[in-house]
Design a protein around this motif. Structure first.
Motif, PDB file in Angstrom:
ATOM      1  N   MET A 159       0.885  -1.386   0.127  1.00 32.38           N
ATOM      2  CA  MET A 159      -0.001   0.018  -0.086  1.00 32.38           C
ATOM      3  C   MET A 159       0.992   1.290   0.146  1.00 32.38           C
ATOM      4  O   MET A 159       1.757   1.426   0.698  1.00 32.38           O
ATOM      5  N   VAL A 160       0.652   2.238  -0.941  1.00 37.59           N
ATOM      6  CA  VAL A 160       1.565   3.318  -0.911  1.00 37.59           C
ATOM      7  C   VAL A 160       0.453   4.733  -1.327  1.00 37.59           C
ATOM      8  O   VAL A 160      -0.628   4.607  -1.394  1.00 37.59           O
ATOM      9  N   PRO A 199      -9.792   5.842  -3.250  1.00 39.00           N
ATOM     10  CA  PRO A 199      -9.810   4.567  -2.557  1.00 39.00           C
ATOM     11  C   PRO A 199     -10.064   3.290  -3.443  1.00 39.00           C
ATOM     12  O   PRO A 199     -10.660   3.654  -4.529  1.00 39.00           O
ATOM     13  N   ASN A 200      -9.575   2.415  -3.048  1.00 37.89           N
ATOM     14  CA  ASN A 200      -9.742   0.956  -3.940  1.00 37.89           C
ATOM     15  C   ASN A 200      -9.215   0.990  -5.189  1.00 37.89           C
ATOM     16  O   ASN A 200      -9.878   0.473  -6.310  1.00 37.89           O
ATOM     17  N   SER A 201      -8.219   1.736  -5.654  1.00 40.00           N
ATOM     18  CA  SER A 201      -7.459   1.899  -6.539  1.00 40.00           C
ATOM     19  C   SER A 201      -6.126   0.963  -6.176  1.00 40.00           C
ATOM     20  O   SER A 201      -5.533   1.014  -5.228  1.00 40.00           O
ATOM     21  N   ILE A 202      -5.710   0.413  -7.545  1.00 42.86           N
ATOM     22  CA  ILE A 202      -4.627  -0.338  -7.596  1.00 42.86           C
ATOM     23  C   ILE A 202      -3.759  -0.022  -8.915  1.00 42.86           C
ATOM     24  O   ILE A 202      -4.277   0.094 -10.123  1.00 42.86           O
ATOM     25  N   VAL A 203      -2.466  -0.163  -8.796  1.00 43.11           N
ATOM     26  CA  VAL A 203      -1.634  -0.083 -10.162  1.00 43.11           C
ATOM     27  C   VAL A 203      -0.729  -1.190 -10.097  1.00 43.11           C
ATOM     28  O   VAL A 203      -0.244  -1.524  -9.007  1.00 43.11           O
ATOM     29  N   SER A 210      -3.677   1.798  -3.112  1.00 44.37           N
ATOM     30  CA  SER A 210      -3.747   3.062  -2.412  1.00 44.37           C
ATOM     31  C   SER A 210      -3.885   3.155  -0.923  1.00 44.37           C
ATOM     32  O   SER A 210      -4.426   2.248  -0.495  1.00 44.37           O
ATOM     33  N   ALA A 211      -2.772   3.708  -0.369  1.00 42.81           N
ATOM     34  CA  ALA A 211      -2.715   3.763   1.063  1.00 42.81           C
ATOM     35  C   ALA A 211      -4.039   4.426   1.740  1.00 42.81           C
ATOM     36  O   ALA A 211      -4.383   4.076   3.027  1.00 42.81           O
ATOM     37  N   SER A 212      -4.924   4.943   0.830  1.00 38.75           N
ATOM     38  CA  SER A 212      -6.176   5.448   1.618  1.00 38.75           C
ATOM     39  C   SER A 212      -7.058   4.407   1.947  1.00 38.75           C
ATOM     40  O   SER A 212      -7.942   4.302   2.533  1.00 38.75           O
ATOM     41  N   ASN A 213      -6.630   3.229   1.332  1.00 33.16           N
ATOM     42  CA  ASN A 213      -7.462   1.874   1.648  1.00 33.16           C
ATOM     43  C   ASN A 213      -7.071   1.235   2.904  1.00 33.16           C
ATOM     44  O   ASN A 213      -7.665   0.298   3.405  1.00 33.16           O
TER      45      ASN A 213
END
Length: 204
Positions: free
Chosen positions: A119-120, A144-148, A197-200
């Motif tokens: 998580m970043v 939130p709930n996003s990923i690369v 996303s670290a917001s997750n």
């Protein structure tokens, strides 16, 4: 001149084959060993040099002291990044990597286990020059709930399909793929296969 040198070498080889072979073998081993040492040193000092801000990127570690032991740990408290940024004007930006461990991703009826998932913060692309092949580095990890994901992971899971906008499920949430980045070179200290996303963090 060269012809004479070759004749002299041939005579020595014929007269003292064992001694000459030993000299040639020793010289060869010396040259090969030197080249291997140079290549190893070049690889070691090249770590993270692919980033344009490499000379200004610092990793904060913790010095832990116990009654019977003392050691350095490359882990700090979660609020430290924001605190350092707010209290020290010299700090231009920060990014935190929170290890997510071995993670199971599910797409349709298939499951994939991936290592090195982090998580970043969304600032990761401002600090490190990870090359996005698709997606916007300024917005890819803001929501939130996003990923690369890495190029290798994209090819493994999506098999040629466009991953942008696709959903990946974990044991705790559903994540939208918002970017694909080029595989990170081996001479890098941190090589995530995917960044969430670290917001997750709190929701997970």
């Amino acid at each position: 001149m060269i012809k004479n040198y070759l004749k002299i070498t041939a005579r020595h080889l014929l007269r003292q084959p064992g001694y000459t072979t030993l000299n040639i073998l020793g010289l060869t081993i010396g040259i090969v060993s030197s080249l291997l040492i140079v290549l190893y040193l070049y690889h070691e000092i090249s770590f993270d040099n692919q980033h344009s801000k490499a000379d200004r990127i610092y990793r904060i570690s913790s010095d832990i002291k116990e009654p019977d032991n003392a050691f350095r740990w490359a882990v700090t408290q979660f609020p430290l990044g924001r605190t350092v940024k707010n209290e020290f004007s010299e700090v231009a930006q920060y990014v935190r990597f929170i290890g997510n461990g071995r993670t199971r991703f599910q797409r349709e009826d298939m499951s994939y286990y991936e290592e090195d998932i982090f998580m970043v913060d969304s600032t990761v692309f401002n600090v490190f020059d990870y090359q996005l092949l698709s997606g916007n580095p300024q917005t890819a990890l803001q929501g939130p709930n996003s990923i690369v994901i890495s190029q290798s992971m994209a090819e493994k899971i999506f098999k040629g399909e466009n991953p942008i906008g696709q959903m990946l499920k974990t044991d705790r949430s559903s994540l939208e793929v918002t970017g694909v980045y080029q595989d990170i070179p081996t001479n890098s200290h941190i090589r995530p296969n995917a960044m969430i996303s670290a917001s997750n963090r709190r929701s997970q």
